[in-house]
Design an enzyme around this catalytic site. Structure first.
Site, PDB file in Angstrom:
ATOM      1  N   HIS A   1     -11.817  -6.516   7.480  1.00 42.58           N
ATOM      2  CA  HIS A   1     -12.375  -6.083   6.026  1.00 42.58           C
ATOM      3  C   HIS A   1     -13.976  -5.214   6.392  1.00 42.58           C
ATOM      4  O   HIS A   1     -14.878  -5.364   5.747  1.00 42.58           O
ATOM      5  CB  HIS A   1     -12.789  -7.359   5.321  1.00 42.58           C
TER       6      HIS A   1
ATOM      7  N   GLU B   1       0.518  -1.402  -0.012  1.00 43.17           N
ATOM      8  CA  GLU B   1       0.060   0.056   0.075  1.00 43.17           C
ATOM      9  C   GLU B   1       0.879   1.465  -0.061  1.00 43.17           C
ATOM     10  O   GLU B   1       0.420   2.191  -0.581  1.00 43.17           O
ATOM     11  CB  GLU B   1      -0.965  -0.012   1.083  1.00 43.17           C
TER      12      GLU B   1
END
Length: 203
Positions: A82, A12
């Site tokens: 998530h 990321e």
């Protein structure tokens, strides 16, 4: 084509750093973090590089052509990695814009506005929209202005403010409050978290 649309290594910090570099070089960069829960390794790149680039260079350089997309929020079965909604971490960082749509129609117009904006933007996409939302969306391009909240329902007793998936929850709450308590609720979709539309909300 493959020169413009490609998969990167799953890093990321690298994805956002690369996007910053591409945007500074003058290209339109759209970096995708696969889930918003994993945006934290890129936090330094976003708040210390992207957000401050224009300021620290005295407006000689900027990465305003950068948009960071990330699926956001819970769907009921995502567990801890998530299901997160990390917009609050970025809501205190001048130099970036943070946007969250409530529906497919809103998503397209707001995303195109982010891409065309002269500031780096983070565009959080409610995960539940991918599976549960159905809406007629125009094929042609259109824009929805950033930093403009939308009044979805007028009311005289209390104002309810929400964004993303929670807008639908708040609309149901407004109906319940009216039916069970006789309370008239105004419902506002904030849409842009930073900079948010203080004028509409205060009014």
């Amino acid at each position: 084509g493959k020169d413009r649309v490609f998969n990167t290594p799953l890093c990321e910090q690298g994805i956002v750093g690369f996007g910053i570099g591409v945007a500074v070089a003058g290209a339109t960069a759209i970096a995708e973090i696969q889930f918003a829960d994993y945006i934290f390794p890129a936090f330094d790149q976003i708040v210390n590089e992207a957000a401050k680039y224009r300021y620290r260079s005295g407006d000689l350089f900027n990465c305003g052509n950068l948009t960071i997309r990330a699926p956001w929020g819970c769907v009921g079965h995502g567990a801890l990695y998530h299901s997160q909604s990390p917009e609050a971490f970025f809501a205190h960082c001048p130099g970036i814009k943070v946007v969250i749509p409530r529906s497919p129609l809103q998503a397209k117009g707001l995303l195109l506005s982010c891409i065309e904006d002269e500031n780096p933007c983070i565009f959080f996409e409610p995960k539940i929209l991918y599976r549960a939302a159905v809406e007629q969306v125009p094929v042609e391009p259109y824009n929805i202005p950033l930093s403009q909240a939308e009044v979805l329902q007028t009311g005289s007793d209390v104002t309810l403010v929400a964004w993303g998936t929670q807008v639908h929850v708040i609309k149901e709450v407004a109906v319940m409050a009216q039916e069970k308590l006789g309370v008239s609720c105004e419902v506002i979709d904030l849409r842009t978290i930073l900079p948010w539309d203080t004028e509409t909300v205060c009014k």
